[in-house]
Write a protein that holds these residues in place. Structure first.
Motif, PDB file in Angstrom:
ATOM      1  N   ARG A  18       0.802  -0.735  -0.163  1.00 48.13           N
ATOM      2  CA  ARG A  18      -0.194   0.170   0.279  1.00 48.13           C
ATOM      3  C   ARG A  18       0.559   1.194  -0.114  1.00 48.13           C
ATOM      4  N   HIS A  40      -7.319  -4.104  -1.272  1.00 41.45           N
ATOM      5  CA  HIS A  40      -8.346  -3.357  -3.009  1.00 41.45           C
ATOM      6  C   HIS A  40      -7.005  -2.976  -3.915  1.00 41.45           C
ATOM      7  N   ARG A  41      -7.182  -3.206  -5.574  1.00 44.54           N
ATOM      8  CA  ARG A  41      -7.498  -3.191  -6.413  1.00 44.54           C
ATOM      9  C   ARG A  41      -7.980  -2.909  -7.016  1.00 44.54           C
ATOM     10  N   SER A  42      -7.973  -1.538  -8.241  1.00 43.63           N
ATOM     11  CA  SER A  42      -8.883  -1.528  -9.355  1.00 43.63           C
ATOM     12  C   SER A  42      -8.981  -2.532 -10.543  1.00 43.63           C
ATOM     13  N   ARG A  44      -9.857  -3.589 -14.371  1.00 38.20           N
ATOM     14  CA  ARG A  44     -10.479  -3.335 -15.772  1.00 38.20           C
ATOM     15  C   ARG A  44      -9.986  -4.330 -16.384  1.00 38.20           C
ATOM     16  N   GLN A  96     -14.399   3.280 -22.677  1.00 35.88           N
ATOM     17  CA  GLN A  96     -13.311   1.921 -21.548  1.00 35.88           C
ATOM     18  C   GLN A  96     -13.680   1.021 -21.928  1.00 35.88           C
ATOM     19  N   HIS A  98     -13.398  -1.836 -19.952  1.00 33.75           N
ATOM     20  CA  HIS A  98     -13.932  -2.750 -19.235  1.00 33.75           C
ATOM     21  C   HIS A  98     -14.998  -2.538 -18.810  1.00 33.75           C
ATOM     22  N   VAL A 161     -14.013  -1.318 -10.540  1.00 32.10           N
ATOM     23  CA  VAL A 161     -13.396  -0.200 -10.918  1.00 32.10           C
ATOM     24  C   VAL A 161     -14.252   0.770 -10.836  1.00 32.10           C
ATOM     25  N   TYR A 162     -14.069   1.568  -9.988  1.00 32.94           N
ATOM     26  CA  TYR A 162     -15.363   2.985 -10.741  1.00 32.94           C
ATOM     27  C   TYR A 162     -15.150   3.065 -11.792  1.00 32.94           C
ATOM     28  N   ILE A 163     -16.576   3.991 -12.445  1.00 31.84           N
ATOM     29  CA  ILE A 163     -16.179   4.676 -13.873  1.00 31.84           C
ATOM     30  C   ILE A 163     -16.421   5.945 -13.571  1.00 31.84           C
ATOM     31  N   GLY A 164     -15.954   7.105 -13.485  1.00 30.63           N
ATOM     32  CA  GLY A 164     -15.793   8.189 -13.196  1.00 30.63           C
ATOM     33  C   GLY A 164     -16.207   8.928 -14.922  1.00 30.63           C
ATOM     34  N   GLY A 165     -15.467   8.066 -15.588  1.00 24.07           N
ATOM     35  CA  GLY A 165     -16.308   8.552 -17.331  1.00 24.07           C
ATOM     36  C   GLY A 165     -17.567   8.488 -17.580  1.00 24.07           C
ATOM     37  N   PHE A 187     -21.182   7.845 -11.126  1.00 25.82           N
ATOM     38  CA  PHE A 187     -20.183   7.385 -11.165  1.00 25.82           C
ATOM     39  C   PHE A 187     -20.524   5.807 -11.425  1.00 25.82           C
ATOM     40  N   LYS A 203      -1.760  -0.463  -5.879  1.00 29.11           N
ATOM     41  CA  LYS A 203      -1.344   0.641  -6.384  1.00 29.11           C
ATOM     42  C   LYS A 203      -0.667   1.220  -5.084  1.00 29.11           C
ATOM     43  N   ARG A 205       0.331   4.711  -2.857  1.00 33.45           N
ATOM     44  CA  ARG A 205      -0.900   5.908  -1.658  1.00 33.45           C
ATOM     45  C   ARG A 205       0.621   6.254  -1.005  1.00 33.45           C
TER      46      ARG A 205
HETATM   47  C1  LIG Z   1     -14.754   8.212  -8.397  1.00 35.47           C
HETATM   48  C2  LIG Z   1     -13.371   7.539  -8.711  1.00 35.47           C
HETATM   49  C3  LIG Z   1     -13.588   7.815 -10.976  1.00 35.47           C
HETATM   50  C4  LIG Z   1     -12.568   6.623 -11.614  1.00 35.47           C
HETATM   51  N1  LIG Z   1     -12.803   6.270 -12.824  1.00 35.47           N
HETATM   52  C5  LIG Z   1     -12.244   5.846 -13.426  1.00 35.47           C
HETATM   53  C6  LIG Z   1     -12.310   5.144 -14.568  1.00 35.47           C
HETATM   54  O1  LIG Z   1     -13.364   5.736 -15.157  1.00 35.47           O
HETATM   55  N2  LIG Z   1     -11.828   4.503 -15.874  1.00 35.47           N
HETATM   56  C7  LIG Z   1     -10.726   4.072 -14.619  1.00 35.47           C
HETATM   57  O2  LIG Z   1     -10.507   3.016 -15.414  1.00 35.47           O
HETATM   58  N3  LIG Z   1     -10.533   3.827 -13.586  1.00 35.47           N
HETATM   59  C8  LIG Z   1     -11.136   4.844 -12.714  1.00 35.47           C
HETATM   60  N4  LIG Z   1     -11.388   4.886 -11.090  1.00 35.47           N
HETATM   61  C9  LIG Z   1     -10.248   3.724 -10.472  1.00 35.47           C
HETATM   62  C10 LIG Z   1      -8.772   5.129 -10.279  1.00 35.47           C
HETATM   63  O3  LIG Z   1      -8.073   4.655 -11.275  1.00 35.47           O
HETATM   64  C11 LIG Z   1      -7.709   4.035  -9.648  1.00 35.47           C
HETATM   65  O4  LIG Z   1      -8.984   4.091  -8.269  1.00 35.47           O
HETATM   66  C12 LIG Z   1      -6.393   4.863  -8.571  1.00 35.47           C
HETATM   67  O5  LIG Z   1      -5.691   4.475  -9.831  1.00 35.47           O
HETATM   68  C13 LIG Z   1      -6.538   4.244  -7.709  1.00 35.47           C
HETATM   69  O6  LIG Z   1      -6.169   2.417  -8.281  1.00 35.47           O
HETATM   70  P1  LIG Z   1      -6.288   1.379  -7.396  1.00 35.47           P
HETATM   71  O7  LIG Z   1      -8.434   1.555  -7.310  1.00 35.47           O
HETATM   72  O8  LIG Z   1      -6.033   0.156  -8.241  1.00 35.47           O
HETATM   73  O9  LIG Z   1      -5.559   1.423  -5.816  1.00 35.47           O
HETATM   74  C14 LIG Z   1     -12.264   5.932 -10.979  1.00 35.47           C
HETATM   75  C15 LIG Z   1     -11.929   5.737  -9.351  1.00 35.47           C
HETATM   76  C16 LIG Z   1     -12.898   6.476  -8.532  1.00 35.47           C
HETATM   77  C17 LIG Z   1     -12.445   6.227  -6.846  1.00 35.47           C
END
Ligand SMILES: Cc1cc2nc3c(=O)[nH]c(=O)nc-3n(C[C@H](O)[C@H](O)[C@H](O)COP(=O)(O)O)c2cc1C
Length: 280
Positions: A18, A40-42, A44, A96, A98, A161-165, A187, A203, A205
């Motif tokens: 971490r 935790h890890r995002s 994809r 995207q 994923h 994985v969150y998608i703010g897109g 999101f 990843k 911090r």
């Molecule tokens: C609100 C929010 C929106 C995000 N939007 C995207 C996104 O649109 N596409 C994506 O691939 N990752 C997205 N992420 C993932 C972040 O890029 C990721 O959490 C960050 O790089 C840290 O990596 P980790 O989650 O693996 O620790 C988003 C994360 C958050 C919290």
């Protein structure tokens, strides 16, 4: 102040991952729940296997167990399994891959429509909903619920994985999902079984000295902390064989350089007005 481990304390793998190379004195207070959060890890890359109805229900029960401001429950979530809708959402979110491939997309909403309706049914005024305060309350509620959901999904062996897109084109997303006026997709969130052939890594911090202030805000450790974090992220990118141009600070500064860096979200206020939010 950078934190160094005690002389006899063995490095904890979860904390090491971490924080990159920076150790942290949390080891003495860890438990399985916190270790789960640390891992935790995002994700994809997903297998096509569906998320079961029981898993979805458990994830939503966890989401509903989050705190909610005044218990107003100003959030909703749309669970999208349909492949065509997922593809259209992926397109709205900057193509995207994923988003298209994950078997489940959870779209988290700031939802003022429900309480507007409840008040109307009672014949009561609801002008408080016209203020930015209640919009922000709804966004906070949605985020808290979503993060509980993400942690729950991970505890079930699922990836997220969150998608703010989803905020790139808010009106199109609202139309696709049939949202009422005053509901906004804050999101999305991909959910599915991680593809074991493309594993995601934890990843790092920034060190706690960058984010944790004792009694009063203090920027003294900031520059050294950012430099250390640049190096931790460089090691991470190298280990992951990721071609990232520039250090974390430069990369992050580029993300906020101007309206053109916001993927269309510079017009968010205009979009929110179009979706019925008054934001007084
Ligand atoms: C609100 C929010 C929106 C995000 N939007 C995207 C996104 O649109 N596409 C994506 O691939 N990752 C997205 N992420 C993932 C972040 O890029 C990721 O959490 C960050 O790089 C840290 O990596 P980790 O989650 O693996 O620790 C988003 C994360 C958050 C919290």
């Amino acid at each position: 102040m950078s934190v160094t481990p005690g002389p006899h304390r063995a490095p904890h793998p979860g904390l090491e991952a971490r924080y990159g190379s920076t150790a942290c004195p949390a080891a003495d207070a860890l438990n399985p729940f916190i270790e789960q959060l640390l891992s935790h890890r995002s994700v994809r890359a997903y297998l096509p296997d569906p998320v079961s109805e029981a898993e979805l229900a458990a994830i939503i029960a966890a989401a509903q167990s989050a705190a909610s401001s005044s218990n107003l429950n100003l959030w909703s979530v749309v669970a999208v399994r349909d492949a065509d809708t997922r593809a259209q959402l992926a397109h709205c979110a900057g193509d995207q891959v994923h988003v298209r491939e994950a078997p489940l997309q959870l779209v988290w909403l700031a939802d003022l429509a429900r309480l507007r309706h409840v008040a109307a049914q009672l014949g009561r005024p609801s002008a408080g909903l016209d203020y930015t305060e209640l919009f922000l309350t709804a966004v906070i509620d949605a985020a808290l619920a979503a993060q509980n959901a993400a942690a729950a999904a991970e505890s079930l062996g699922l990836g997220t994985v969150y998608i703010g897109g989803m905020r790139n084109q808010p009106e199109q997303v609202a139309t696709l999902l049939g949202l009422p006026s005053e509901a906004f997709a804050v999101f999305g969130m991909c959910v599915g079984r991680p593809d074991p052939t493309k594993p995601a890594a934890v990843k790092p911090r920034p060190a706690q000295s960058v984010v944790l202030h004792h009694e009063r805000y203090c920027q003294d450790p900031l520059d050294a902390g950012v430099e250390a974090y640049n190096q931790a992220m460089a090691r991470f990118y190298e280990a992951q064989q990721m071609k990232v141009h520039g250090t974390w600070d430069v990369h992050s500064a580029k993300r906020i350089a101007g309206p053109e860096s916001l993927s269309g979200r510079d017009r968010l206020v205009e979009a929110l007005h179009a979706l019925g939010f008054k934001l007084k």
